[in-house]
Design a protein around this motif. Structure first.
Motif, PDB file in Angstrom:
ATOM      1  N   LEU A   5       0.867  -1.428   0.151  1.00 16.23           N
ATOM      2  CA  LEU A   5       0.140  -0.009  -0.021  1.00 16.23           C
ATOM      3  C   LEU A   5       0.951   1.388  -0.149  1.00 16.23           C
ATOM      4  CD1 LEU A   5      -3.006   1.186   0.119  1.00 16.23           C
ATOM      5  CD2 LEU A   5      -2.745   1.175   2.673  1.00 16.23           C
ATOM      6  N   VAL A   6       1.656   1.350   0.665  1.00 14.43           N
ATOM      7  CA  VAL A   6       2.822   2.465   0.900  1.00 14.43           C
ATOM      8  C   VAL A   6       3.426   2.662  -0.464  1.00 14.43           C
ATOM      9  CG1 VAL A   6       5.038   3.524   1.879  1.00 14.43           C
ATOM     10  CG2 VAL A   6       3.024   2.396   3.447  1.00 14.43           C
ATOM     11  N   LEU A   7       3.932   1.539  -1.329  1.00 12.11           N
ATOM     12  CA  LEU A   7       4.685   1.715  -2.294  1.00 12.11           C
ATOM     13  C   LEU A   7       3.484   2.369  -3.636  1.00 12.11           C
ATOM     14  CD1 LEU A   7       6.917  -1.509  -2.432  1.00 12.11           C
ATOM     15  CD2 LEU A   7       7.540   0.862  -2.135  1.00 12.11           C
ATOM     16  N   VAL A   8       2.504   1.749  -3.335  1.00 12.29           N
ATOM     17  CA  VAL A   8       1.609   2.058  -4.470  1.00 12.29           C
ATOM     18  C   VAL A   8       1.271   3.690  -4.183  1.00 12.29           C
ATOM     19  CG1 VAL A   8      -0.941   1.942  -5.207  1.00 12.29           C
ATOM     20  CG2 VAL A   8       0.575  -0.130  -5.075  1.00 12.29           C
ATOM     21  N   ALA A   9       1.249   3.805  -3.019  1.00 17.69           N
ATOM     22  CA  ALA A   9       0.934   5.424  -2.565  1.00 17.69           C
ATOM     23  C   ALA A   9       2.154   6.370  -3.093  1.00 17.69           C
ATOM     24  CB  ALA A   9       0.632   5.847  -1.214  1.00 17.69           C
ATOM     25  N   VAL A  10       3.384   5.794  -2.813  1.00 14.55           N
ATOM     26  CA  VAL A  10       4.613   6.609  -3.295  1.00 14.55           C
ATOM     27  C   VAL A  10       4.609   6.917  -4.851  1.00 14.55           C
ATOM     28  CG1 VAL A  10       6.992   6.641  -3.315  1.00 14.55           C
ATOM     29  CG2 VAL A  10       5.669   6.397  -1.154  1.00 14.55           C
ATOM     30  N   LEU A  11       4.366   5.810  -5.393  1.00 15.43           N
ATOM     31  CA  LEU A  11       4.362   5.623  -6.793  1.00 15.43           C
ATOM     32  C   LEU A  11       3.460   6.490  -7.694  1.00 15.43           C
ATOM     33  CD1 LEU A  11       5.798   4.464  -9.412  1.00 15.43           C
ATOM     34  CD2 LEU A  11       3.975   2.471  -9.201  1.00 15.43           C
ATOM     35  N   THR A  12       2.338   6.364  -6.997  1.00 16.22           N
ATOM     36  CA  THR A  12       1.012   7.417  -7.451  1.00 16.22           C
ATOM     37  C   THR A  12       1.440   8.988  -7.164  1.00 16.22           C
ATOM     38  OG1 THR A  12      -0.604   5.694  -7.058  1.00 16.22           O
ATOM     39  CG2 THR A  12      -1.498   7.847  -6.959  1.00 16.22           C
ATOM     40  N   LEU A  13       1.998   9.161  -6.131  1.00 16.44           N
ATOM     41  CA  LEU A  13       2.315  10.453  -5.746  1.00 16.44           C
ATOM     42  C   LEU A  13       3.517  11.043  -6.825  1.00 16.44           C
ATOM     43  CD1 LEU A  13       2.424  10.907  -2.071  1.00 16.44           C
ATOM     44  CD2 LEU A  13       0.537  11.832  -3.386  1.00 16.44           C
ATOM     45  N   LEU A  14       4.360  10.151  -7.024  1.00 14.62           N
ATOM     46  CA  LEU A  14       5.369  10.583  -7.880  1.00 14.62           C
ATOM     47  C   LEU A  14       5.051  10.632  -9.549  1.00 14.62           C
ATOM     48  CD1 LEU A  14       8.449   7.937  -6.868  1.00 14.62           C
ATOM     49  CD2 LEU A  14       8.307  10.513  -6.712  1.00 14.62           C
ATOM     50  N   VAL A  15       3.941   9.757  -9.816  1.00 18.04           N
ATOM     51  CA  VAL A  15       3.425  10.052 -11.164  1.00 18.04           C
ATOM     52  C   VAL A  15       2.554  11.419 -11.289  1.00 18.04           C
ATOM     53  CG1 VAL A  15       1.739   9.073 -12.873  1.00 18.04           C
ATOM     54  CG2 VAL A  15       3.427   7.508 -11.983  1.00 18.04           C
ATOM     55  N   LEU A  16       1.910  11.515 -10.265  1.00 18.98           N
ATOM     56  CA  LEU A  16       1.138  12.698 -10.034  1.00 18.98           C
ATOM     57  C   LEU A  16       1.920  14.195 -10.279  1.00 18.98           C
ATOM     58  CD1 LEU A  16      -1.709  14.157  -9.789  1.00 18.98           C
ATOM     59  CD2 LEU A  16      -1.390  14.122  -7.276  1.00 18.98           C
ATOM     60  N   ALA A  17       3.032  14.225  -9.503  1.00 22.22           N
ATOM     61  CA  ALA A  17       4.083  15.183  -9.463  1.00 22.22           C
ATOM     62  C   ALA A  17       4.690  15.323 -11.003  1.00 22.22           C
ATOM     63  CB  ALA A  17       5.321  14.998  -8.700  1.00 22.22           C
ATOM     64  N   PHE A  18       4.913  14.117 -11.686  1.00 23.56           N
ATOM     65  CA  PHE A  18       5.629  14.246 -12.767  1.00 23.56           C
ATOM     66  C   PHE A  18       4.510  14.868 -13.947  1.00 23.56           C
ATOM     67  CE2 PHE A  18       6.030  12.250 -17.010  1.00 23.56           C
ATOM     68  CZ  PHE A  18       7.300  12.828 -17.384  1.00 23.56           C
ATOM     69  N   VAL A  19       3.059  14.340 -13.700  1.00 24.07           N
ATOM     70  CA  VAL A  19       2.194  14.805 -14.664  1.00 24.07           C
ATOM     71  C   VAL A  19       2.145  16.591 -14.354  1.00 24.07           C
ATOM     72  CG1 VAL A  19      -0.306  14.879 -15.140  1.00 24.07           C
ATOM     73  CG2 VAL A  19       0.952  12.780 -14.992  1.00 24.07           C
ATOM     74  N   VAL A  20       1.933  16.659 -13.123  1.00 28.24           N
ATOM     75  CA  VAL A  20       1.739  18.289 -12.670  1.00 28.24           C
ATOM     76  C   VAL A  20       2.934  19.108 -13.398  1.00 28.24           C
ATOM     77  CG1 VAL A  20       1.714  19.776 -10.753  1.00 28.24           C
ATOM     78  CG2 VAL A  20       0.377  17.918 -10.537  1.00 28.24           C
ATOM     79  N   ALA A  21       4.180  18.560 -13.161  1.00 25.20           N
ATOM     80  CA  ALA A  21       5.618  19.350 -13.621  1.00 25.20           C
ATOM     81  C   ALA A  21       5.081  19.334 -15.183  1.00 25.20           C
ATOM     82  CB  ALA A  21       6.739  18.701 -13.198  1.00 25.20           C
ATOM     83  N   GLU A  22       5.082  18.471 -15.971  1.00 30.10           N
ATOM     84  CA  GLU A  22       4.648  18.277 -17.485  1.00 30.10           C
ATOM     85  C   GLU A  22       3.964  19.657 -17.793  1.00 30.10           C
ATOM     86  OE1 GLU A  22       6.471  17.059 -20.026  1.00 30.10           O
ATOM     87  OE2 GLU A  22       7.870  16.448 -18.612  1.00 30.10           O
ATOM     88  N   VAL A  23       2.685  19.544 -17.081  1.00 29.95           N
ATOM     89  CA  VAL A  23       1.629  20.629 -17.570  1.00 29.95           C
ATOM     90  C   VAL A  23       1.970  21.934 -17.251  1.00 29.95           C
ATOM     91  CG1 VAL A  23      -0.757  21.452 -17.014  1.00 29.95           C
ATOM     92  CG2 VAL A  23      -0.274  18.847 -17.173  1.00 29.95           C
ATOM     93  N   MET A  24       2.783  22.174 -16.107  1.00 31.94           N
ATOM     94  CA  MET A  24       3.252  23.147 -15.954  1.00 31.94           C
ATOM     95  C   MET A  24       4.395  23.626 -16.857  1.00 31.94           C
ATOM     96  SD  MET A  24       3.674  23.448 -11.620  1.00 31.94           S
ATOM     97  CE  MET A  24       3.210  24.897 -11.128  1.00 31.94           C
ATOM     98  N   SER A  25       5.179  22.704 -17.190  1.00 32.35           N
ATOM     99  CA  SER A  25       6.235  23.176 -18.072  1.00 32.35           C
ATOM    100  C   SER A  25       5.478  23.557 -19.759  1.00 32.35           C
ATOM    101  CB  SER A  25       7.314  22.175 -18.463  1.00 32.35           C
ATOM    102  OG  SER A  25       6.554  21.129 -19.081  1.00 32.35           O
ATOM    103  N   TRP A  26       4.375  22.902 -20.015  1.00 29.41           N
ATOM    104  CA  TRP A  26       3.654  23.205 -21.067  1.00 29.41           C
ATOM    105  C   TRP A  26       3.136  24.376 -21.262  1.00 29.41           C
ATOM    106  CZ3 TRP A  26       0.773  17.960 -21.184  1.00 29.41           C
ATOM    107  CH2 TRP A  26       1.586  16.848 -21.610  1.00 29.41           C
ATOM    108  N   SER A  27       2.514  24.970 -20.181  1.00 29.46           N
ATOM    109  CA  SER A  27       1.790  26.273 -19.781  1.00 29.46           C
ATOM    110  C   SER A  27       2.890  27.285 -19.582  1.00 29.46           C
ATOM    111  CB  SER A  27       0.819  26.330 -19.085  1.00 29.46           C
ATOM    112  OG  SER A  27       1.400  25.845 -17.592  1.00 29.46           O
ATOM    113  N   LYS A  28       4.186  27.132 -19.396  1.00 29.10           N
ATOM    114  CA  LYS A  28       5.093  28.119 -19.308  1.00 29.10           C
ATOM    115  C   LYS A  28       4.906  28.841 -17.861  1.00 29.10           C
ATOM    116  CE  LYS A  28       6.642  27.979 -23.744  1.00 29.10           C
ATOM    117  NZ  LYS A  28       7.189  26.915 -23.856  1.00 29.10           N
ATOM    118  N   VAL A  29       4.612  28.186 -16.866  1.00 28.37           N
ATOM    119  CA  VAL A  29       4.254  28.578 -15.618  1.00 28.37           C
ATOM    120  C   VAL A  29       5.776  28.253 -14.985  1.00 28.37           C
ATOM    121  CG1 VAL A  29       3.183  28.324 -13.362  1.00 28.37           C
ATOM    122  CG2 VAL A  29       1.828  27.898 -15.341  1.00 28.37           C
ATOM    123  N   PHE A  30       6.453  27.257 -14.957  1.00 24.13           N
ATOM    124  CA  PHE A  30       7.728  27.104 -14.493  1.00 24.13           C
ATOM    125  C   PHE A  30       8.808  27.676 -15.150  1.00 24.13           C
ATOM    126  CE2 PHE A  30       8.418  22.916 -11.844  1.00 24.13           C
ATOM    127  CZ  PHE A  30       8.646  23.850 -10.796  1.00 24.13           C
TER     128      PHE A  30
END
Length: 78
Positions: free
Chosen positions: A53-78
């Motif tokens: 359960l902990v490994l799945v939660a950590v992996l989910t958070l990492l994927v979510l952080a990657f997706v948020v970073a990609e979206v922010m780089s597409w919209s030139k916020v970062f």
């Protein structure tokens, strides 16, 4: 059709009476049963499911952080 049907033909099944019942003595005797367990079963460990359960939660958070970073780089916020 070359395959035989799954159920036997009642007219050719030995031991059946005309009404479909069986004659007394044609059925096998009652089989002995054992109910319950022969010894207490050990309790399963809770460590395995918790680690999973902990490994799945950590992996989910990492994927979510990657997706948020990609979206922010597409919209030139970062």
């Amino acid at each position: 059709m070359t395959a035989t049907p799954p159920d036997p033909d009642p007219a050719r099944t030995p031991g059946l009476e005309p009404g479909g019942g069986v004659t007394p003595g044609d059925t096998p005797p009652d089989a002995a049963q054992t109910s319950g367990l022969s010894h207490p079963q050990p309790m399963p460990s809770r460590r395995g499911p918790m680690i999973t359960l902990v490994l799945v939660a950590v992996l989910t958070l990492l994927v979510l952080a990657f997706v948020v970073a990609e979206v922010m780089s597409w919209s030139k916020v970062f």
